[in-house]
Design an enzyme around this catalytic site. Structure first.
Site, PDB file in Angstrom:
ATOM      1  N   TRP A  56     -14.128  20.424  -3.845  1.00 12.32           N
ATOM      2  CA  TRP A  56     -14.268  21.742  -3.201  1.00 12.32           C
ATOM      3  C   TRP A  56     -14.422  22.864  -4.222  1.00 12.32           C
ATOM      4  CZ3 TRP A  56     -10.010  21.517   1.248  1.00 12.32           C
ATOM      5  CH2 TRP A  56     -10.341  20.476   2.123  1.00 12.32           C
ATOM      6  N   LYS A  57     -14.212  22.571  -5.491  1.00 12.18           N
ATOM      7  CA  LYS A  57     -14.311  23.579  -6.558  1.00 12.18           C
ATOM      8  C   LYS A  57     -13.473  24.818  -6.186  1.00 12.18           C
ATOM      9  CE  LYS A  57     -18.651  21.570  -7.974  1.00 12.18           C
ATOM     10  NZ  LYS A  57     -19.942  21.725  -8.603  1.00 12.18           N
ATOM     11  N   HIS A  80     -15.072  17.282 -15.681  1.00 11.92           N
ATOM     12  CA  HIS A  80     -16.222  17.804 -14.929  1.00 11.92           C
ATOM     13  C   HIS A  80     -17.044  18.700 -15.860  1.00 11.92           C
ATOM     14  CE1 HIS A  80     -18.593  19.994 -12.011  1.00 11.92           C
ATOM     15  NE2 HIS A  80     -18.341  18.994 -11.180  1.00 11.92           N
ATOM     16  N   GLU A 104     -18.342  21.471 -15.436  1.00 10.09           N
ATOM     17  CA  GLU A 104     -17.946  22.892 -15.419  1.00 10.09           C
ATOM     18  C   GLU A 104     -16.725  23.106 -16.316  1.00 10.09           C
ATOM     19  OE1 GLU A 104     -17.885  23.147 -11.146  1.00 10.09           O
ATOM     20  OE2 GLU A 104     -20.068  22.954 -11.176  1.00 10.09           O
ATOM     21  N   GLU A 135     -22.900  12.843 -13.288  1.00 11.81           N
ATOM     22  CA  GLU A 135     -23.361  14.105 -12.710  1.00 11.81           C
ATOM     23  C   GLU A 135     -24.290  14.801 -13.704  1.00 11.81           C
ATOM     24  OE1 GLU A 135     -20.367  15.522  -9.477  1.00 11.81           O
ATOM     25  OE2 GLU A 135     -19.854  16.448 -11.373  1.00 11.81           O
ATOM     26  N   GLY A 190     -25.371  21.828  -8.042  1.00 15.18           N
ATOM     27  CA  GLY A 190     -25.477  23.125  -7.365  1.00 15.18           C
ATOM     28  C   GLY A 190     -26.864  23.733  -7.405  1.00 15.18           C
ATOM     29  N   GLY A 203     -20.228  18.172  -4.046  1.00 16.64           N
ATOM     30  CA  GLY A 203     -19.739  19.543  -4.178  1.00 16.64           C
ATOM     31  C   GLY A 203     -19.989  20.320  -2.894  1.00 16.64           C
ATOM     32  N   GLY A 204     -21.032  21.140  -2.900  1.00 10.21           N
ATOM     33  CA  GLY A 204     -21.326  22.055  -1.793  1.00 10.21           C
ATOM     34  C   GLY A 204     -21.288  21.405  -0.415  1.00 10.21           C
TER      35      GLY A 204
HETATM   36  P1  13P Z   1     -23.040  19.953  -5.823  1.00 10.09           P
HETATM   37  O1  13P Z   1     -22.974  18.787  -4.852  1.00 10.09           O
HETATM   38  O2  13P Z   1     -22.729  21.265  -5.209  1.00 10.09           O
HETATM   39  O3  13P Z   1     -24.331  19.929  -6.596  1.00 10.09           O
HETATM   40  O4  13P Z   1     -21.882  19.706  -6.912  1.00 10.09           O
HETATM   41  C1  13P Z   1     -21.771  18.460  -7.513  1.00 10.09           C
HETATM   42  C2  13P Z   1     -20.506  18.409  -8.283  1.00 10.09           C
HETATM   43  O5  13P Z   1     -20.384  19.063  -9.297  1.00 10.09           O
HETATM   44  C3  13P Z   1     -19.413  17.598  -7.741  1.00 10.09           C
HETATM   45  O6  13P Z   1     -18.390  17.458  -8.666  1.00 10.09           O
END
Ligand code: 13P
Length: 257
Positions: free
Chosen positions: A10-11, A96, A98, A168, A174, A234-235
């Site tokens: 869910w970030k 991750h 990020e 990833e 994203g 993610g999204g």
């Molecule tokens: P998205 O699915 O939003 O591209 O994000 C992927 C992600 O970083 C899951 O950890």
């Protein structure tokens, strides 16, 4: 049969009320989940306790998006493995992209966190992946190879049953750009070979998830690839319908181990 693993990251999204509502809907639907797919969600730290309580008796496990490598101490603003374990988490995401890019986490720090996570017996998702520039200069295998070997240093064959790798590609996160199923499968095969070199036959049981713009439209094709054993979403995991559609696609896929 190999169980696929679908996890929602869910970030830094949702309000507490939205997080609780999403968890309640997942909990209600999880009643119908067969034991064929492992499902998890990773909310922000401050929502973890609420979400853990809601999903406590369901088939969905709850995880953190990060944790500190140390067990306790003077680390202002940090959260330990013991803390997330105590409130009911069984899963953690480490390394991750990020965290690596925005918060400058190195492979050696990820390695330290990984060892701590495994001592707490967490199902541990280790994320790896190349940037766009690294892909365009044909350095994907070099970069992913280094991330794996340095982050997995000292991990034993006995510990790999708790390990999940998430591939990833940074350029697909994203952005709405997904790696093609063939591109992803090819890197997954490469990852599998590295795992085999380190862990021998035990590597066969490690799930390798794909992450990067996975959604209800592309999940089925990605998950059907022979080396793709799940998704880190993610999204699309923030919306009940799209996340559950991905889980439903995973339920239809049979994979031998
Ligand atoms: P998205 O699915 O939003 O591209 O994000 C992927 C992600 O970083 C899951 O950890």
């Amino acid at each position: 049969m190999k169980k696929l693993s679908v996890v929602g990251n869910w970030k830094m999204n949702l309000t507490l009320e939205e997080a609780r509502n999403l968890a309640i809907r997942l909990s209600n639907e999880a009643v119908n989940l067969e034991d064929k797919v492992d499902v998890g969600v990773c909310p922000p730290f401050v929502f973890l306790k609420d979400v853990c309580d809601i999903l406590k008796d369901s088939k969905i496990c709850v995880g953190a998006q990060n944790m500190n490598a140390e067990r306790s101490g003077a680390y202002t603003g940090e959260i330990s493995g013991a803390m997330i374990k105590e409130i009911g988490c069984s899963l953690v995401i480490l390394g991750h992209s990020e965290r690596r890019t925005i918060f400058h986490e190195s492979n050696s720090l990820v390695n330290a966190k990984l060892h701590t996570a495994l001592t707490y017996d967490f199902n541990t998702i280790l994320c790896v992946g190349e940037s766009l520039e690294e892909r365009e200069t044909e350095r994907t295998e070099e970069v992913v190879g280094i991330q794996l070997s340095e982050s997995l240093k000292g991990v034993t064959k006995g510990q790999v049953r708790k390990l999940i790798i998430a591939y990833e590609p940074v350029w697909a996160i994203g952005t709405g750009k997904t790696a093609s199923p063939e591109q992803a499968n090819c890197v997954h095969s490469f990852i599998r070979n590295i795992l085999k070199n380190q862990f021998g036959e035990a590597a066969q049981g490690v799930r390798i998830q794909y992450g990067g713009s996975v959604n209800s439209k592309n999940a089925k094709e990605l998950l059907s690839q022979p080396e793709i054993d799940g998704a880190l979403v993610g999204g699309a995991s923030l919306d009940f319908e799209s996340f559950f559609s991905i889980i439903s696609d995973a339920l239809k896929i049979e994979k031998s181990s």
